[in-house]
Write a protein that holds these residues in place. Structure first.
Motif, mmCIF file in Angstrom:
data_model
loop_
_atom_site.group_PDB
_atom_site.id
_atom_site.type_symbol
_atom_site.label_atom_id
_atom_site.label_comp_id
_atom_site.label_asym_id
_atom_site.label_seq_id
_atom_site.Cartn_x
_atom_site.Cartn_y
_atom_site.Cartn_z
ATOM 1 N N UNK A 58 23.303 54.172 -17.857
ATOM 2 C CA UNK A 58 23.225 54.936 -16.622
ATOM 3 C C UNK A 58 24.601 55.458 -16.220
ATOM 4 N N UNK A 59 25.632 54.661 -16.467
ATOM 5 C CA UNK A 59 26.998 55.073 -16.132
ATOM 6 C C UNK A 59 27.408 56.272 -16.981
ATOM 7 N N UNK A 60 27.076 56.267 -18.260
ATOM 8 C CA UNK A 60 27.432 57.365 -19.156
ATOM 9 C C UNK A 60 26.717 58.643 -18.730
ATOM 10 N N UNK A 61 25.456 58.546 -18.311
ATOM 11 C CA UNK A 61 24.696 59.724 -17.906
ATOM 12 C C UNK A 61 25.205 60.323 -16.610
ATOM 13 N N UNK A 62 25.776 59.515 -15.728
ATOM 14 C CA UNK A 62 26.234 60.035 -14.442
ATOM 15 C C UNK A 62 27.630 60.640 -14.514
ATOM 16 N N UNK A 63 28.346 60.452 -15.601
ATOM 17 C CA UNK A 63 29.670 61.062 -15.736
ATOM 18 C C UNK A 63 29.511 62.575 -15.856
ATOM 19 N N UNK A 64 30.580 63.306 -15.561
ATOM 20 C CA UNK A 64 30.508 64.762 -15.618
ATOM 21 C C UNK A 64 30.276 65.211 -17.054
ATOM 22 N N UNK A 65 29.406 66.189 -17.252
ATOM 23 C CA UNK A 65 29.087 66.640 -18.605
ATOM 24 C C UNK A 65 30.273 67.224 -19.351
ATOM 25 N N UNK A 66 31.230 67.837 -18.641
ATOM 26 C CA UNK A 66 32.368 68.457 -19.321
ATOM 27 C C UNK A 66 33.226 67.423 -20.039
ATOM 28 N N UNK A 67 33.200 66.180 -19.589
ATOM 29 C CA UNK A 67 33.986 65.142 -20.245
ATOM 30 C C UNK A 67 33.380 64.743 -21.585
ATOM 31 N N UNK A 68 32.068 64.915 -21.722
ATOM 32 C CA UNK A 68 31.395 64.482 -22.933
ATOM 33 C C UNK A 68 31.347 65.557 -24.016
ATOM 34 N N UNK A 69 31.679 66.822 -23.679
ATOM 35 C CA UNK A 69 31.618 67.906 -24.658
ATOM 36 C C UNK A 69 32.936 67.945 -25.419
ATOM 37 N N UNK A 70 32.897 67.828 -26.745
ATOM 38 C CA UNK A 70 34.144 67.853 -27.513
ATOM 39 C C UNK A 70 34.706 69.275 -27.580
#
Length: 91
Positions: A58-70
């Motif tokens: 749940x913590x990973x899903x709530x982080x901003x999407x721009x942080x997860x895009x390489x």
């Protein structure tokens, strides 16, 4: 006649204990209780581990999407696109 299924009351617990005592005997009861305690402990550990994994997901899903895009580098030999905003800045 209605039947209600629920937790046993005081006198029912007594008769359940008597039947268990007669079936397993006095020597086996501590072993059964120990095994039940270990099983409950393992269940508790597994439950906590599962809850921890759910919280992390749940913590990973709530982080901003721009942080997860390489960041992907443009291929070699290509020219980056010039936008109108960049043209107006240089003029």
């Amino acid at each position: 006649m209605t039947f209600a299924f629920g937790l046993p009351s005081g006198s029912e617990w007594f008769w359940i204990f008597v039947v268990v005592f007669l079936l397993f005997g006095a020597k086996k009861l501590p072993e059964l209780a120990r095994g039940l305690g270990k099983a409950l402990g393992e269940f508790h550990k597994a439950k906590e581990e599962f809850e921890k994994e759910v919280r992390q997901a749940a913590k990973v899903e709530t982080e901003e999407p721009s942080q997860n895009i390489p960041k992907i580098a443009s291929p070699e030999g290509t020219v980056s696109r010039i936008t109108d905003k960049e043209v107006n800045k240089s003029s």
